[in-house]
Design a protein around this motif. Structure first.
Motif, short mmCIF file in Angstrom:
data_model
loop_
_atom_site.label_atom_id
_atom_site.label_comp_id
_atom_site.label_asym_id
_atom_site.label_seq_id
_atom_site.Cartn_x
_atom_site.Cartn_y
_atom_site.Cartn_z
N PRO A 143 0.81 -1.22 0.00
CA PRO A 143 0.00 0.00 0.00
C PRO A 143 0.85 1.27 0.00
O PRO A 143 1.98 1.29 0.49
CB PRO A 143 -0.80 -0.11 1.31
N LYS A 144 0.29 2.32 -0.52
CA LYS A 144 0.92 3.64 -0.50
C LYS A 144 -0.13 4.64 -0.08
O LYS A 144 -1.20 4.74 -0.69
CB LYS A 144 1.47 4.00 -1.89
N GLU A 145 0.17 5.36 1.01
CA GLU A 145 -0.76 6.35 1.56
C GLU A 145 -2.13 5.73 1.83
O GLU A 145 -3.17 6.31 1.52
CB GLU A 145 -0.87 7.55 0.61
N GLY A 146 -2.10 4.53 2.40
CA GLY A 146 -3.34 3.89 2.81
C GLY A 146 -4.13 3.23 1.71
O GLY A 146 -5.26 2.78 1.93
N ARG A 147 -3.52 3.11 0.53
CA ARG A 147 -4.27 2.54 -0.60
C ARG A 147 -3.34 1.70 -1.46
O ARG A 147 -2.20 2.05 -1.69
CB ARG A 147 -4.89 3.65 -1.44
N LEU A 148 -3.89 0.60 -1.96
CA LEU A 148 -3.18 -0.25 -2.91
C LEU A 148 -3.76 -0.02 -4.29
O LEU A 148 -4.98 -0.05 -4.46
CB LEU A 148 -3.34 -1.73 -2.51
N ASP A 149 -2.90 0.25 -5.27
CA ASP A 149 -3.35 0.48 -6.64
C ASP A 149 -3.71 -0.86 -7.27
O ASP A 149 -2.84 -1.58 -7.76
CB ASP A 149 -2.24 1.18 -7.43
N LEU A 150 -4.99 -1.20 -7.27
CA LEU A 150 -5.41 -2.51 -7.74
C LEU A 150 -5.21 -2.69 -9.24
O LEU A 150 -4.93 -3.80 -9.70
CB LEU A 150 -6.89 -2.73 -7.38
N GLY A 151 -5.30 -1.60 -10.00
CA GLY A 151 -5.06 -1.69 -11.45
C GLY A 151 -3.63 -2.09 -11.75
O GLY A 151 -3.38 -2.98 -12.56
N GLY A 339 10.32 2.42 10.67
CA GLY A 339 10.77 3.31 11.73
C GLY A 339 9.85 3.30 12.93
O GLY A 339 8.79 2.65 12.93
N PRO A 340 10.25 4.00 14.01
CA PRO A 340 9.46 4.00 15.26
C PRO A 340 8.05 4.53 15.05
O PRO A 340 7.78 5.34 14.17
CB PRO A 340 10.27 4.92 16.18
N VAL A 341 7.14 4.04 15.92
CA VAL A 341 5.73 4.42 15.85
C VAL A 341 5.29 4.84 17.25
O VAL A 341 5.67 4.22 18.25
CB VAL A 341 4.86 3.25 15.35
N THR A 342 4.48 5.90 17.33
CA THR A 342 3.98 6.39 18.61
C THR A 342 2.60 5.82 18.90
O THR A 342 1.71 5.84 18.04
CB THR A 342 3.91 7.92 18.60
N VAL A 343 2.43 5.29 20.11
CA VAL A 343 1.12 4.87 20.59
C VAL A 343 0.63 5.97 21.53
O VAL A 343 1.34 6.35 22.46
CB VAL A 343 1.21 3.53 21.35
N ALA A 385 0.65 2.73 10.46
CA ALA A 385 1.87 3.31 9.90
C ALA A 385 2.29 2.59 8.62
O ALA A 385 2.72 3.20 7.64
CB ALA A 385 3.00 3.27 10.93
N PHE A 386 2.15 1.27 8.62
CA PHE A 386 2.47 0.50 7.42
C PHE A 386 1.61 0.92 6.24
O PHE A 386 2.08 1.04 5.11
CB PHE A 386 2.30 -0.98 7.71
N PHE A 387 0.32 1.16 6.49
CA PHE A 387 -0.58 1.54 5.42
C PHE A 387 -0.32 2.95 4.90
O PHE A 387 -0.65 3.26 3.75
CB PHE A 387 -2.03 1.44 5.89
N THR A 388 0.25 3.81 5.72
CA THR A 388 0.33 5.23 5.36
C THR A 388 1.75 5.74 5.11
O THR A 388 1.94 6.70 4.38
CB THR A 388 -0.32 6.09 6.45
N LYS A 389 2.77 5.12 5.72
CA LYS A 389 4.14 5.60 5.56
C LYS A 389 4.76 5.09 4.28
O LYS A 389 4.49 3.97 3.84
CB LYS A 389 5.01 5.17 6.75
N ALA A 390 5.66 5.89 3.69
CA ALA A 390 6.43 5.44 2.54
C ALA A 390 7.59 4.58 3.03
O ALA A 390 8.28 4.93 3.98
CB ALA A 390 6.95 6.64 1.76
N ALA A 391 7.81 3.44 2.39
CA ALA A 391 8.90 2.54 2.79
C ALA A 391 9.34 1.74 1.57
O ALA A 391 8.62 1.65 0.56
CB ALA A 391 8.45 1.59 3.90
N ASN A 392 10.54 1.19 1.64
CA ASN A 392 11.09 0.38 0.55
C ASN A 392 10.19 -0.84 0.34
O ASN A 392 10.07 -1.69 1.23
CB ASN A 392 12.51 -0.07 0.92
N PRO A 393 9.55 -0.97 -0.84
CA PRO A 393 8.60 -2.08 -1.04
C PRO A 393 9.26 -3.45 -0.96
O PRO A 393 8.67 -4.40 -0.45
CB PRO A 393 8.02 -1.81 -2.43
N ARG A 394 10.50 -3.56 -1.50
CA ARG A 394 11.17 -4.86 -1.43
C ARG A 394 11.51 -5.21 0.01
O ARG A 394 11.42 -6.38 0.41
CB ARG A 394 12.43 -4.85 -2.29
#
Length: 594
Positions: A143-151, A339-343, A385-394
């Protein structure tokens, strides 16, 4: 005179014809020997060439696999060019008529055939699998920014499948080759390449499965919802840990959001219990259908997930399409990438400390209800955070691949077609219905309501024994349980119910599952006969032993098993994932048909 000279002339002519035949035979023999010597020399020369090219190609293939997994595309392109050159040269060196003739010879022929198979496998990998992997945009699988490009995901699905198929075929070709009599350097290179291909194959298989399943799972054909369940390995259960908390994931059109955090304890208990199968009841009575914390006393995740889904539905009215289970180590792997995440209201969670924070520190500072809430908040925060943060896809795919390989991510779908697509994969969290090689299951359940699993260390060794007259094989399993728990200072919520006057003694119920069609012959604890429960799970026999271990002590459980009919000289261990990974060993033996 004519009459008297006839026989003499006949004898002289006969001697000349005999000498001519001998000369022809000798000449043909010399020609054959010369051809054989020339062929042997040519094969030896080509073998020397092939060996050099194969060693280079095997090393490059391992490097390239690492670069593909790590996402270093620029270096991977350069490595691929070098690999293709070396692999093609090895294939050419082992593909001429002289090499084919050499393969027909006794003794050396099998070795030459093996080297040829290796060369073909490496070349296919270089030409077919790796170029496709480098073309595929793996970013479309996360996902990128909370969304997966299904196309985009559907667009790359065919290429991902082709890459996975090529990797699997190359791996199967290499595994089919006997390397026992190969030159040491070639044998070691092939062994290393097999290991790397297995690792790469797990990644491509996960990517292929994801590309095929994710569009529907993430709402391409309509809204979906799932329970995200946190397994707590501080209190062991067969699939990994007690279901401590859950949240609701909702997906539509590839967009994912999270809501409805809650704890398993909030669901209460169920009287009468939810119905469970006869085999499960014989082993665990009605506990899985009564208490949410006990739905996964069996290692069959689909059964546990279906029970928990129904419990949530009855108590909250929420009906979901499936259940996704994770544990704190999955969170640690993810935090290492994003990276770190705040609860809210709590210290930040970091990859290097989250396991200790959730499974140790929390019990010193929070009461039971607060602990459950914190687990739900932590899992939700990391996945948000996984759904919204940018991270290395591999890097993210590597995390998910590792987690699935270790059986720390499990998924069950209420939709039969999707569940069939998962099959017997590790993601499905179930034992195979039929073993490829004899598989021994060792599954763990806490027996005292304690949270001492954080302090336990486990090892398992399977030694393949004698072949039996009826076609079965004996297996000797040894399981050790060691406690690193302190002798004082732990909260009551950690020590659970006191055993023999010592609340720091950990009680673990160790369930051993035979291979399919197998049998349990007996068990001993620390060298003495031990009372053990028994039951079945499909075509497997099950035995359960209670192992109590004090702080600093080690207990040893030995179980003797029989396989079903098999000639295999090896075995596989399937284990409950624990906080600290198991130490394992399989001691193989010659095949029964040798």
């Amino acid at each position: 005179m004519t009459e008297s000279g006839g026989p003499a002339r006949w004898r002289r002519r006969s001697r000349r014809r005999s000498r001519a035949r001998v000369r022809r035979v000798l000449l043909v023999g010399l020609v054959v020997v010369s051809v054989l010597l020339a062929t042997a020399g040519w094969v030896g020369f080509r073998g020397w060439q092939a060996r050099a090219h194969l060693l280079n190609a095997a090393g490059l293939a391992q490097d390239l696999s690492n670069q593909v997994v790590g996402g270093d595309v620029a270096r991977a392109q350069r490595t691929l060019a070098a690999l293709q050159e070396q692999a093609a040269a090895a294939r050419t060196a082992t593909g001429d008529p002289g090499w084919w003739l050499g393969q027909q010879a006794p003794y050396a022929g099998d070795d030459l055939a093996a080297v040829r198979q290796i060369a073909v496998a490496v070349d296919d990998l270089a030409r077919l699998a790796f170029p496709t992997l480098l073309r595929v945009d793996l970013a479309s699988l996360v996902p990128k920014e909370g969304r997966l490009d299904l196309g985009r995901l559907r667009a790359v699905s065919a290429e991902v499948s082709a890459a996975d198929r090529s990797v699997r075929q190359a791996g199967e070709r290499l595994r089919a080759v006997s390397t026992d009599d190969l030159v040491g350097q070639v044998r070691e290179a092939v062994a290393g390449l097999r290991t790397e291909l297995d690792r790469l194959g797990e990644l491509t298989a996960a990517a292929d499965q994801g590309a095929r399943l994710l569009p529907a799972l993430l709402g391409a054909d309509g809204p979906r919802s799932y329970l995200l369940v946190s397994q707590n390995p501080a209190e062991l259960r067969a699939t990994g840990g007690m279901f401590g908390a859950h949240a609701v994931l909702r997906a539509e059109g590839g967009r994912i959001r999270m809501s409805g955090q809650n704890s398993a304890s909030s669901l209460g208990s169920f009287t009468p219990p939810l119905p469970v199968g006869a085999e499960l009841r014989r082993l665990w009575k009605d506990l899985p259908g009564t208490y949410p914390a006990d739905v996964n006393l069996s290692p069959d995740f689909p059964t546990a997930a279906a029970l928990y889904r129904e419990m949530v539905r009855r108590r909250t009215g929420t009906t979901v399409d499936g259940v996704l289970a994770v544990d704190p180590l999955v969170l640690s792997y993810l935090l290492g990438v994003i990276g770190p995440v705040t609860v809210p209201g709590r210290p930040s969670l970091a990859g290097s400390t989250v396991v200790r924070t959730l499974l140790s520190d929390t019990y010193r500072t929070l009461d039971t209800r607060e602990q459950d809430a914190y687990f739900a908040q932590a899992a939700s925060a990391v996945f948000d955070a996984f759904f919204t943060k940018a991270a290395n896809p591999r890097a993210l795919l590597t995390v998910f691949n590792r987690s699935i390989t270790e059986r720390r991510i499990l998924f069950w779908s209420v939709h039969p077609a999707e569940q069939r697509a998962l099959g017997d994969s590790r993601l499905a969290g179930k034992l195979r219905e039929k073993d490829a090689v004899p598989a021994v299951g060792v599954f763990l359940n806490d027996g005292s309501g304690a949270k001492l699993g954080y302090y336990l260390r486990f090892s398992a060794t399977v030694t393949v024994g004698d072949c039996q007259p009826d076609g079965r094989r004996e297996l000797r399993l040894r399981v050790t349980v060691h406690s690193t728990a302190p002798q004082s200072g732990l909260a009551e919520s950690v020590t659970g119910l006191a055993l023999s006057g010592d609340p720091y003694t950990a009680r673990t119920l160790v369930s051993v599952y035979t291979p399919t069609g197998g049998a349990v012959l007996g068990g001993r604890l620390d060298g003495r006969d031990a009372p053990m429960g028994s039951g079945t799970a499909g075509s497997r026999q099950v035995t359960v032993a209670k192992v109590e271990v004090k702080p600093g002590r080690t207990r040893t459980l030995d179980v003797t098993l029989l396989t079903g009919k098999t000639s295999a000289g090896t075995a596989e261990l399937v284990l409950t994932p624990t906080v600290t990974p198991w130490t394992t060993q399989v001691v193989s033996a010659p095949s029964c048909d040798q």
